[in-house]
Structures are given as structure tokens and as C-alpha cells.
Design an enzyme around this catalytic site. Sequence first.
Site, PDB file in Angstrom:
ATOM      1  N   HIS A  22     -13.366  -3.162  -2.319  1.00 19.25           N
ATOM      2  CA  HIS A  22     -12.106  -2.791  -1.086  1.00 19.25           C
ATOM      3  C   HIS A  22     -12.451  -3.288   0.306  1.00 19.25           C
ATOM      4  CE1 HIS A  22      -9.278   1.094  -1.082  1.00 19.25           C
ATOM      5  NE2 HIS A  22      -9.691   0.870   0.528  1.00 19.25           N
ATOM      6  N   TYR A  25      -1.991   5.745  -3.743  1.00 17.49           N
ATOM      7  CA  TYR A  25      -3.194   6.434  -3.369  1.00 17.49           C
ATOM      8  C   TYR A  25      -2.542   7.668  -4.180  1.00 17.49           C
ATOM      9  CZ  TYR A  25      -6.084   3.601  -1.453  1.00 17.49           C
ATOM     10  OH  TYR A  25      -7.180   2.984  -0.063  1.00 17.49           O
ATOM     11  N   LYS A  71      -7.519  -1.002  -9.594  1.00 16.28           N
ATOM     12  CA  LYS A  71      -8.077  -1.314  -8.950  1.00 16.28           C
ATOM     13  C   LYS A  71      -9.990  -0.634  -8.341  1.00 16.28           C
ATOM     14  CE  LYS A  71      -7.521  -3.130  -4.375  1.00 16.28           C
ATOM     15  NZ  LYS A  71      -7.962  -2.416  -3.014  1.00 16.28           N
ATOM     16  N   THR A 121      -6.242   2.686  -6.931  1.00 11.39           N
ATOM     17  CA  THR A 121      -6.497   1.852  -6.622  1.00 11.39           C
ATOM     18  C   THR A 121      -7.669   3.732  -6.632  1.00 11.39           C
ATOM     19  OG1 THR A 121      -5.574   1.096  -4.464  1.00 11.39           O
ATOM     20  CG2 THR A 121      -7.604   2.450  -4.149  1.00 11.39           C
ATOM     21  N   SER A 154       0.341  -1.627   0.034  1.00 12.04           N
ATOM     22  CA  SER A 154       0.302  -0.129   0.160  1.00 12.04           C
ATOM     23  C   SER A 154       1.472   1.222   0.016  1.00 12.04           C
ATOM     24  CB  SER A 154      -1.056   0.680   1.181  1.00 12.04           C
ATOM     25  OG  SER A 154      -1.578   0.696   1.643  1.00 12.04           O
TER      26      SER A 154
HETATM   27  C1  LIG Z   1      -7.316  -2.685   7.156  1.00 13.41           C
HETATM   28  C2  LIG Z   1      -7.311  -2.901   5.224  1.00 13.41           C
HETATM   29  C3  LIG Z   1      -6.967  -1.423   5.113  1.00 13.41           C
HETATM   30  C4  LIG Z   1      -6.243  -1.184   3.813  1.00 13.41           C
HETATM   31  N1  LIG Z   1      -6.120  -0.475   2.802  1.00 13.41           N
HETATM   32  C5  LIG Z   1      -6.215  -0.486   1.551  1.00 13.41           C
HETATM   33  C6  LIG Z   1      -5.014   0.174   1.236  1.00 13.41           C
HETATM   34  O1  LIG Z   1      -4.344   1.335   1.135  1.00 13.41           O
HETATM   35  N2  LIG Z   1      -4.653   0.040  -0.355  1.00 13.41           N
HETATM   36  C7  LIG Z   1      -6.391  -0.004  -1.268  1.00 13.41           C
HETATM   37  O2  LIG Z   1      -6.333  -0.335  -2.281  1.00 13.41           O
HETATM   38  N3  LIG Z   1      -6.672  -1.660  -0.827  1.00 13.41           N
HETATM   39  C8  LIG Z   1      -6.628  -0.694   0.731  1.00 13.41           C
HETATM   40  N4  LIG Z   1      -7.524  -1.989   1.341  1.00 13.41           N
HETATM   41  C9  LIG Z   1      -8.500  -3.142   0.531  1.00 13.41           C
HETATM   42  C10 LIG Z   1      -7.683  -4.542  -0.021  1.00 13.41           C
HETATM   43  O3  LIG Z   1      -6.868  -4.013  -0.418  1.00 13.41           O
HETATM   44  C11 LIG Z   1      -8.459  -5.320  -0.666  1.00 13.41           C
HETATM   45  O4  LIG Z   1      -9.717  -5.102  -1.826  1.00 13.41           O
HETATM   46  C12 LIG Z   1      -9.595  -5.629   0.165  1.00 13.41           C
HETATM   47  O5  LIG Z   1      -9.170  -5.995   1.959  1.00 13.41           O
HETATM   48  C13 LIG Z   1     -10.761  -7.183  -0.322  1.00 13.41           C
HETATM   49  O6  LIG Z   1     -10.771  -7.644   0.267  1.00 13.41           O
HETATM   50  P1  LIG Z   1     -11.420  -8.511   1.728  1.00 13.41           P
HETATM   51  O7  LIG Z   1     -10.578  -8.200   3.171  1.00 13.41           O
HETATM   52  O8  LIG Z   1     -12.809  -9.124   2.494  1.00 13.41           O
HETATM   53  O9  LIG Z   1     -10.410  -9.943   1.066  1.00 13.41           O
HETATM   54  C14 LIG Z   1      -7.397  -2.135   2.355  1.00 13.41           C
HETATM   55  C15 LIG Z   1      -8.496  -3.577   3.417  1.00 13.41           C
HETATM   56  C16 LIG Z   1      -8.075  -3.153   4.883  1.00 13.41           C
HETATM   57  C17 LIG Z   1      -9.114  -4.368   5.356  1.00 13.41           C
HETATM   58  O1  LIG Z   2      -8.443   1.548   5.597  1.00  7.24           O
HETATM   59  C1  LIG Z   2      -8.531   1.804   3.743  1.00  7.24           C
HETATM   60  O2  LIG Z   2      -9.058   0.618   3.168  1.00  7.24           O
HETATM   61  C2  LIG Z   2      -7.859   2.403   3.310  1.00  7.24           C
HETATM   62  O3  LIG Z   2      -7.530   2.229   2.533  1.00  7.24           O
HETATM   63  C3  LIG Z   2      -7.693   3.652   4.039  1.00  7.24           C
HETATM   64  C4  LIG Z   2      -8.001   4.980   2.800  1.00  7.24           C
HETATM   65  C5  LIG Z   2      -7.721   5.880   3.527  1.00  7.24           C
HETATM   66  C6  LIG Z   2      -7.473   6.802   4.934  1.00  7.24           C
HETATM   67  C7  LIG Z   2      -7.261   5.528   5.490  1.00  7.24           C
HETATM   68  C8  LIG Z   2      -7.952   4.154   4.685  1.00  7.24           C
END
Ligand SMILES: Cc1cc2nc3c(=O)[nH]c(=O)nc-3n(C[C@H](O)[C@H](O)[C@H](O)COP(=O)(O)O)c2cc1C
Ligand SMILES: O=C(O)C(=O)c1ccccc1
Length: 402
Positions: free
Chosen positions: A293, A163, A269, A189, A139
Site C-alpha cells: 500500500h 474495499y 491486492k 484490497t 478506487s
Molecule cells: C493518497 C493515496 C490513496 C490511496 N488509496 C487507495 C485506495 O483507495 N485503495 C487501494 O487499494 N490502495 C490505495 N492506495 C495505495 C495504492 O493503490 C498503491 O498501492 C500505492 O500508492 C503504491 O505505492 P507508490 O505510491 O509508492 O507507487 C492509496 C495510495 C495513496 C498514496
Molecule cells: O489512503 C489510503 O491509502 C486508503 O486506501 C484509505 C483507506 C481508508 C480510509 C482512507 C484512505
Amino acid sequence: MTEHIRTAAPAGPTSASDLVREIYLAGPDGREGQLTTDLTALEDAVRAVLPPAVFGFVAGGSGTGATGRANRDAFDQWRLLPRALHGFTRRDLTLDLLGHRLPAPVLLAPISAQTAVHHEGEIATVRGAADVGLPFVLSSYSSHSLEEVAAAAGPGPRWFQLYWPSDDELAASLVRRAEASGYTALVLTVDNPSVGYRPADLDHGYLPLIRGTGLANYTSDPVFRAALPPNAGPEAVVRQWAQVNGNPSLTWDRLNRLREWTGLPLLVKGVLHPDDALLAVANGADGVIVSNHGGRQLDGAAAALDCLPAVRTAVGNTFPVLMDSGVRTGTDVAKALALGADAVLLGRPYLYGLALDGRPGVRHVLQCLLAELDLTLTQIGCGSVRSLGPELLAPAGPLGGC
Ligand SMILES: Cc1cc2nc3c(=O)[nH]c(=O)nc-3n(C[C@H](O)[C@H](O)[C@H](O)COP(=O)(O)O)c2cc1C
Ligand SMILES: O=C(O)C(=O)c1ccccc1
């Protein structure tokens, strides 16, 4: 920053049958203190060890949680239709994707601020992923800089998730650093023009980034640093990040800017609508990731799995289509592939493995997932992940011709 990290030798089984045999041979005593092999049970185990605010951040979703539930329901609404006496003695899990051979059609989804759940954060994750040979998508909001994570990964495959900040000079700097550090694909994303309405985080008043966790790529960036006031403390860093974070003015035609900054393959994404997939293709993307997401952005958005077939139909058979959101088991992976995905990204389950046991926990989750995928191919009667198709699926309920 990384010297405290253990570098445990990768241990354990290399195939599904090895994993299962080792577990049975070790017997009940050998399982003591080990993580469960039921990947759907990890969330409850994690609830018991994480502070409530952190648990709410990782496990929670947006709004009423409707989209998170829909993601799981969508998988449950498909049944596998196995074929018998197929004679396959070997299964081929490998996949060629964007010029690289993967040992299985699974990647680790980008997840922000991983030191919030385990002190080794992304360093442990990338090593757990490398133990199994699967790509880790780092990330933008990581707790260790992309260079530190690259150094910890060794030859392990890695992608970088962007991002896109509101400052293009900063965006270009992040992208160039990722390419220079051996990341082999860029994931943009697009479903986060602003962070979703997340009641758990709002009730706890908690977001790791606001506490300064997950900003390592910014504090290590020359462009970001140049914009900071002299002797800036942690609060000024967060303020500066909040200013450049989020970019709701982005439009599809801007993808060509990325092309000026890097030759890396680019995946978009957070696509659900087939017309957005077509716009990604038209604007030069090399792949799309069908995702909501993990139900953390728009509450009530369609389940990612439900959107997958239409996206596949729109972009044709050869364009790379990945999916995530709701994948929990090896049979889920098989269903997603049968519905048109080339590969899936796993989100929360590996983060739970990290929270519970660091690098070995991540490795354990990935090995269990791949073991079940391998066994699924045997049970369903399919010699390769590449030949999974809709003929092996049926909607829940009575079947006319079955
Ligand atoms: C705690 C957390 C933080 C995440 N942070 C990001 C991120 O920084 N960038 C991003 O593209 N997706 C982020 N995601 C989304 C994941 O990349 C992904 O799309 C998602 O977790 C998939 O679903 P699942 O958790 O049901 O497998 C985050 C998801 C979680 C749970
Ligand atoms: O938590 C997330 O899913 C994530 O991608 C995010 C985006 C912006 C701020 C904090 C977390």
C-alpha cells in the site's frame, strides 16, 4: 458533475524516441512551465502547491515511514547488468493480461479521493491514462462515481478496486455496477482491515473521506442510499459510510461470494506473504498484486519488491503477478519485471502529475515512465518486456563473475 471538465485532445509523443526528440527539438524555451521529466522530483514540486494536510495525506506513510523507505531501498539494491551489441532495433512493450492487450506493463494504482489534489480528480486521471492506453484502477473511495469515470474514460481500459464493506448487499451492488459500466477486472484490497497509523494525518486531523471527499460511489449507490435516514446531510453520509467501511472479519473463503456477484477477473491486492498468494490462488483469484500500500499501512512491513520473487516462485510462472509500492522510474519497472512481475502499478507519481497539471500532468508522468522503460530495454539489450529476467540483475556491490 463533470461538465466543467476540459476534454483536451490527447497530444504529444507516442513513443520514447518521439518524446525525447520532441523535447530536444523544442529546446529550453519549449520546456518553460513544463513538468520535470525527473519523476522522483515531483514530490517536492507538489509539496509547494498542496495544503500541508493534503500533502501529508498523499505523500505520507504509516508510523516511522520505514516501509516507504524500504520500498525505495529495495529498488536501489538491485543493479541492472546490461548486455552489449544485442542488435535489437525494436522493443516490444506490450503485454497480454487477463484477456486484454496492454501497450505497456503499467497500470495506474487505485488512489482515493482525487479531487483533494485537483478539482477534476479521477475524471482527469482516467483521461490521462486513456491518452496513453494504460488501465486506470478506480478506487472504491473515488470523488466521482464509477459511472461518471466510465463515461469520461471512453474506450480507455479501466478496472475497479473494491474495499469490501461490512454489508454484503452494498458490496454486491458496487461490484455489479462496476461490471455494468465496463470495468474489466476487479481488484480486492486486503491490506486495509483498518486504516494504518499515519502520524501526518493524525497530526493534521485530516482524512478526506471524513470530510466527505471520496464517497461518490456510496452516495450514488441505491443500497447505501436506502440505508440513509430521510433528508440525510453530509454528516449522516459520512457516519453511514464509517459504519460500513472496513471489514476485518473477512476471510479467504469469502472470495467465492464475489464469484456469485460477478464474472470479472479478480485480483487480490496487498499480498506480501507467499502463503497468502497461495491462498489467493486456492480461493479462485485470477491474479495477485504484491503491495504494501505504498508504505501506508503496516509500518515495518517488508518492501514489496523484496517479497516479489518468493510470491512468483510460490504461484508458478503463468499465474498473473503484479506489484506496486515504490515504483518511480522506467528502470524500476524493468527491475520489477526481471524479478517476476508481469506488470506494475504506479501510485503517487501519477497523482503528483494530476495535482500539478490535471490530465496533461498524468499523461506526462506516464509518457516519461514509458519512455525510460523503452530506453532501458535498448540499453540493457532486451527486445521485449516479456523477456526481462533475473540474469539482467545483480545485487549492489562487487560481482564475482562480472
Ligand atoms: C493518497 C493515496 C490513496 C490511496 N488509496 C487507495 C485506495 O483507495 N485503495 C487501494 O487499494 N490502495 C490505495 N492506495 C495505495 C495504492 O493503490 C498503491 O498501492 C500505492 O500508492 C503504491 O505505492 P507508490 O505510491 O509508492 O507507487 C492509496 C495510495 C495513496 C498514496
Ligand atoms: O489512503 C489510503 O491509502 C486508503 O486506501 C484509505 C483507506 C481508508 C480510509 C482512507 C484512505
